[in-house]
Design a protein around this motif. Structure first.
Motif, PDB file in Angstrom:
ATOM      1  N   LEU A  39      -7.075   5.687   8.020  1.00  0.00           N
ATOM      2  CA  LEU A  39      -5.955   6.505   7.588  1.00  0.00           C
ATOM      3  C   LEU A  39      -4.673   5.753   7.926  1.00  0.00           C
ATOM      4  O   LEU A  39      -4.444   5.416   9.091  1.00  0.00           O
ATOM      5  CB  LEU A  39      -5.985   7.861   8.295  1.00  0.00           C
ATOM      6  N   LEU A  40      -3.874   5.467   6.922  1.00  0.00           N
ATOM      7  CA  LEU A  40      -2.646   4.686   7.112  1.00  0.00           C
ATOM      8  C   LEU A  40      -1.409   5.558   7.291  1.00  0.00           C
ATOM      9  O   LEU A  40      -0.470   5.174   7.980  1.00  0.00           O
ATOM     10  CB  LEU A  40      -2.439   3.741   5.929  1.00  0.00           C
ATOM     11  N   ALA A  41      -1.399   6.722   6.630  1.00  0.00           N
ATOM     12  CA  ALA A  41      -0.245   7.627   6.704  1.00  0.00           C
ATOM     13  C   ALA A  41      -0.732   9.045   6.446  1.00  0.00           C
ATOM     14  O   ALA A  41      -1.751   9.250   5.792  1.00  0.00           O
ATOM     15  CB  ALA A  41       0.810   7.229   5.677  1.00  0.00           C
ATOM     16  N   GLY A  42       0.011  10.024   6.951  1.00  0.00           N
ATOM     17  CA  GLY A  42      -0.357  11.417   6.739  1.00  0.00           C
ATOM     18  C   GLY A  42      -1.355  11.894   7.776  1.00  0.00           C
ATOM     19  O   GLY A  42      -1.419  11.370   8.891  1.00  0.00           O
ATOM     20  N   VAL A  90      -4.819   8.111  -2.285  1.00  0.00           N
ATOM     21  CA  VAL A  90      -3.649   8.891  -1.883  1.00  0.00           C
ATOM     22  C   VAL A  90      -3.960  10.363  -2.145  1.00  0.00           C
ATOM     23  O   VAL A  90      -4.265  10.757  -3.272  1.00  0.00           O
ATOM     24  CB  VAL A  90      -2.384   8.464  -2.643  1.00  0.00           C
ATOM     25  N   SER A  91      -3.899  11.141  -1.077  1.00  0.00           N
ATOM     26  CA  SER A  91      -4.120  12.588  -1.156  1.00  0.00           C
ATOM     27  C   SER A  91      -2.789  13.285  -0.902  1.00  0.00           C
ATOM     28  O   SER A  91      -2.044  12.895  -0.008  1.00  0.00           O
ATOM     29  CB  SER A  91      -5.127  13.033  -0.093  1.00  0.00           C
ATOM     30  N   THR A  92      -2.524  14.312  -1.679  1.00  0.00           N
ATOM     31  CA  THR A  92      -1.288  15.075  -1.509  1.00  0.00           C
ATOM     32  C   THR A  92      -1.650  16.550  -1.355  1.00  0.00           C
ATOM     33  O   THR A  92      -1.303  17.379  -2.186  1.00  0.00           O
ATOM     34  CB  THR A  92      -0.327  14.842  -2.692  1.00  0.00           C
ATOM     35  N   GLY A  93      -2.415  16.830  -0.296  1.00  0.00           N
ATOM     36  CA  GLY A  93      -2.836  18.199  -0.025  1.00  0.00           C
ATOM     37  C   GLY A  93      -4.209  18.548  -0.575  1.00  0.00           C
ATOM     38  O   GLY A  93      -4.676  19.664  -0.372  1.00  0.00           O
ATOM     39  N   LEU A 107      -7.221   3.715   3.243  1.00  0.00           N
ATOM     40  CA  LEU A 107      -7.770   2.451   2.746  1.00  0.00           C
ATOM     41  C   LEU A 107      -9.263   2.556   2.978  1.00  0.00           C
ATOM     42  O   LEU A 107      -9.709   2.732   4.123  1.00  0.00           O
ATOM     43  CB  LEU A 107      -7.183   1.243   3.488  1.00  0.00           C
ATOM     44  N   ALA A 108     -10.039   2.495   1.893  1.00  0.00           N
ATOM     45  CA  ALA A 108     -11.496   2.637   1.981  1.00  0.00           C
ATOM     46  C   ALA A 108     -12.160   1.335   1.570  1.00  0.00           C
ATOM     47  O   ALA A 108     -11.785   0.729   0.567  1.00  0.00           O
ATOM     48  CB  ALA A 108     -11.970   3.779   1.083  1.00  0.00           C
ATOM     49  N   VAL A 109     -13.149   0.923   2.347  1.00  0.00           N
ATOM     50  CA  VAL A 109     -13.935  -0.263   2.053  1.00  0.00           C
ATOM     51  C   VAL A 109     -15.387   0.169   1.923  1.00  0.00           C
ATOM     52  O   VAL A 109     -15.952   0.740   2.865  1.00  0.00           O
ATOM     53  CB  VAL A 109     -13.804  -1.328   3.176  1.00  0.00           C
ATOM     54  N   TYR A 110     -15.974  -0.055   0.753  1.00  0.00           N
ATOM     55  CA  TYR A 110     -17.364   0.275   0.483  1.00  0.00           C
ATOM     56  C   TYR A 110     -18.163  -1.024   0.441  1.00  0.00           C
ATOM     57  O   TYR A 110     -17.727  -1.998  -0.158  1.00  0.00           O
ATOM     58  CB  TYR A 110     -17.492   0.981  -0.868  1.00  0.00           C
ATOM     59  N   LEU A 120       0.801  -1.221   0.000  1.00  0.00           N
ATOM     60  CA  LEU A 120       0.000   0.000   0.000  1.00  0.00           C
ATOM     61  C   LEU A 120       0.838   1.277   0.000  1.00  0.00           C
ATOM     62  O   LEU A 120       0.324   2.356  -0.286  1.00  0.00           O
ATOM     63  CB  LEU A 120      -0.938   0.006   1.212  1.00  0.00           C
ATOM     64  N   PHE A 121       2.132   1.172   0.289  1.00  0.00           N
ATOM     65  CA  PHE A 121       2.978   2.352   0.355  1.00  0.00           C
ATOM     66  C   PHE A 121       3.911   2.493  -0.849  1.00  0.00           C
ATOM     67  O   PHE A 121       4.688   3.439  -0.915  1.00  0.00           O
ATOM     68  CB  PHE A 121       3.777   2.355   1.662  1.00  0.00           C
TER      69      PHE A 121
END
Length: 110
Positions: A57-60, A35-38, A104-107, A7-8
């Motif tokens: 939320l895994l990071a950030g 992945v969001s970058t701002g 990581l989103a689970v729908y 995932l990274f």
């Protein structure tokens, strides 16, 4: 069995847009890496999904806002997770512009 992944790996820290990567989609379940970058949701925009969503939320870092609690933001740090019920209008109010925010989103069906 599908090939293993990480995932990274493959994160573009300078991406101008959020990146959505479908990891698993079957039997009414969708799992994706975001992945969001701002990036944040546009002002006045609300997600209104007919499915339930569980996100971790895994990071950030990020802040979510829920329409029913307008003006109050929920700050997320790595390891934090939230279950968002179907049609619970929400938006991403902020993500860390200094480091990628990995979700990581689970729908799944409501």
């Amino acid at each position: 069995m599908s090939a293993p992944g990480n995932l990274f790996e493959g994160i573009d820290a300078g991406a101008r847009e959020e990146v959505f990567e479908r990891l698993v989609a079957q039997s009414g379940v969708l799992i994706e890496r975001i992945v969001s970058t701002g990036q944040a949701s546009p002002e006045g925009f609300w997600y209104d999904d007919p499915r339930d969503e569980w996100v971790v939320l895994l990071a950030g870092a990020a802040e979510l806002e829920f329409e029913a609690q307008r003006g109050t933001r929920q700050r997320l740090k790595p390891g934090d997770h939230v279950h968002i019920r179907a049609h619970c209008r929400h938006r991403v109010a902020w993500t860390d512009p200094q480091a990628p925010t990995v979700w990581l989103a689970v729908y799944f069906s409501a």
